[in-house]
Design a protein around this motif. Structure first.
Motif, mmCIF file in Angstrom:
data_model
loop_
_atom_site.group_PDB
_atom_site.id
_atom_site.type_symbol
_atom_site.label_atom_id
_atom_site.label_comp_id
_atom_site.label_asym_id
_atom_site.label_seq_id
_atom_site.Cartn_x
_atom_site.Cartn_y
_atom_site.Cartn_z
ATOM 1 N N VAL A 68 -0.533 -12.831 0.289
ATOM 2 C CA VAL A 68 -0.772 -14.234 -0.048
ATOM 3 C C VAL A 68 -2.167 -14.397 -0.657
ATOM 4 O O VAL A 68 -2.350 -15.176 -1.593
ATOM 5 C CB VAL A 68 -0.575 -15.144 1.185
ATOM 6 N N LYS A 69 -3.127 -13.648 -0.179
ATOM 7 C CA LYS A 69 -4.489 -13.723 -0.734
ATOM 8 C C LYS A 69 -4.549 -13.200 -2.169
ATOM 9 O O LYS A 69 -5.416 -13.587 -2.933
ATOM 10 C CB LYS A 69 -5.460 -12.941 0.142
ATOM 11 N N LYS A 70 -3.627 -12.324 -2.540
ATOM 12 C CA LYS A 70 -3.597 -11.755 -3.894
ATOM 13 C C LYS A 70 -2.817 -12.619 -4.886
ATOM 14 O O LYS A 70 -2.992 -12.499 -6.088
ATOM 15 C CB LYS A 70 -2.921 -10.373 -3.864
ATOM 16 N N HIS A 71 -1.920 -13.447 -4.358
ATOM 17 C CA HIS A 71 -0.963 -14.151 -5.207
ATOM 18 C C HIS A 71 -1.627 -15.065 -6.237
ATOM 19 O O HIS A 71 -1.411 -14.906 -7.443
ATOM 20 C CB HIS A 71 0.014 -14.940 -4.326
ATOM 21 N N ILE A 124 6.177 -11.016 -16.377
ATOM 22 C CA ILE A 124 4.905 -10.296 -16.292
ATOM 23 C C ILE A 124 5.018 -9.211 -15.226
ATOM 24 O O ILE A 124 5.219 -9.508 -14.041
ATOM 25 C CB ILE A 124 3.747 -11.267 -16.003
ATOM 26 N N PRO A 125 4.895 -7.940 -15.635
ATOM 27 C CA PRO A 125 5.145 -6.824 -14.703
ATOM 28 C C PRO A 125 4.332 -6.857 -13.413
ATOM 29 O O PRO A 125 4.897 -6.605 -12.338
ATOM 30 C CB PRO A 125 4.810 -5.587 -15.541
ATOM 31 N N ASP A 126 3.030 -7.147 -13.455
ATOM 32 C CA ASP A 126 2.272 -7.095 -12.197
ATOM 33 C C ASP A 126 2.643 -8.245 -11.267
ATOM 34 O O ASP A 126 2.590 -8.096 -10.047
ATOM 35 C CB ASP A 126 0.764 -6.980 -12.419
ATOM 36 N N ILE A 127 3.089 -9.364 -11.806
ATOM 37 C CA ILE A 127 3.565 -10.454 -10.954
ATOM 38 C C ILE A 127 4.916 -10.077 -10.355
ATOM 39 O O ILE A 127 5.158 -10.292 -9.163
ATOM 40 C CB ILE A 127 3.637 -11.774 -11.738
ATOM 41 N N GLN A 128 5.781 -9.494 -11.154
ATOM 42 C CA GLN A 128 7.058 -9.027 -10.627
ATOM 43 C C GLN A 128 6.851 -8.019 -9.500
ATOM 44 O O GLN A 128 7.546 -8.069 -8.482
ATOM 45 C CB GLN A 128 7.892 -8.387 -11.737
ATOM 46 N N GLN A 129 5.882 -7.123 -9.662
ATOM 47 C CA GLN A 129 5.582 -6.127 -8.621
ATOM 48 C C GLN A 129 5.104 -6.808 -7.343
ATOM 49 O O GLN A 129 5.533 -6.459 -6.237
ATOM 50 C CB GLN A 129 4.539 -5.119 -9.114
ATOM 51 N N LEU A 130 4.226 -7.788 -7.478
ATOM 52 C CA LEU A 130 3.727 -8.519 -6.321
ATOM 53 C C LEU A 130 4.885 -9.204 -5.597
ATOM 54 O O LEU A 130 4.978 -9.157 -4.363
ATOM 55 C CB LEU A 130 2.668 -9.530 -6.757
ATOM 56 N N TRP A 131 5.785 -9.807 -6.339
ATOM 57 C CA TRP A 131 6.930 -10.475 -5.722
ATOM 58 C C TRP A 131 7.862 -9.470 -5.042
ATOM 59 O O TRP A 131 8.469 -9.787 -4.021
ATOM 60 C CB TRP A 131 7.657 -11.331 -6.755
ATOM 61 N N ARG A 132 7.977 -8.272 -5.583
ATOM 62 C CA ARG A 132 8.773 -7.234 -4.904
ATOM 63 C C ARG A 132 8.120 -6.853 -3.569
ATOM 64 O O ARG A 132 8.809 -6.603 -2.583
ATOM 65 C CB ARG A 132 8.935 -6.005 -5.799
ATOM 66 N N GLU A 133 6.785 -6.832 -3.556
ATOM 67 C CA GLU A 133 6.066 -6.545 -2.310
ATOM 68 C C GLU A 133 6.317 -7.649 -1.283
ATOM 69 O O GLU A 133 6.469 -7.374 -0.095
ATOM 70 C CB GLU A 133 4.577 -6.371 -2.588
ATOM 71 N N TYR A 134 6.357 -8.904 -1.730
ATOM 72 C CA TYR A 134 6.695 -10.011 -0.832
ATOM 73 C C TYR A 134 8.058 -9.773 -0.196
ATOM 74 O O TYR A 134 8.244 -9.990 0.996
ATOM 75 C CB TYR A 134 6.747 -11.347 -1.593
#
Length: 105
Positions: free
Chosen positions: A23-26, A69-79
């Motif tokens: 959440v702090k990275k989002h 956007i690939p890095d946002i997609q990656q972050l959402w996969r981590e979620y």
């Protein structure tokens, strides 16, 4: 036109700290790509540990482009690995006239 987003993430068992870290990275990640306004997000916690994030998309177009956007997609996969997206009406606090949460930021 700006759009307000409210999203709730229920942590998977034992993944509470991993969720808090994500959440702090989002918002910084979204800001990096110009998708949200400079207004600080509200990061809140329910009694059962669900994290609620309230932020402002810069526009409808920005919201839609986040999915590309690939890095946002990656972050959402981590979620998805550490939490379950939860509809707001499933939060016990949502049943109150004045929903109250613990602020985390």
């Amino acid at each position: 036109m700006e759009r307000i987003a409210i999203v709730a993430y229920k942590p998977n068992p034992g993944k509470e700290e991993a969720l808090r870290t994500l959440v702090k990275k989002h918002l910084p990640c979204l800001k990096q790509h110009g998708l949200v306004t400079n207004k600080e997000a509200f990061i809140l916690e329910t009694k059962d540990g669900t994290i609620v994030e309230v932020f402002k998309w810069a526009s409808e177009k920005a919201k839609k482009s986040a999915n590309t956007i690939p890095d946002i997609q990656q972050l959402w996969r981590e979620y998805a690995k550490v939490s379950t997206y939860t509809p707001l009406n499933r939060l016990s606090e949502a049943g109150n006239l004045f929903a109250e949460f613990t602020p985390l930021n």
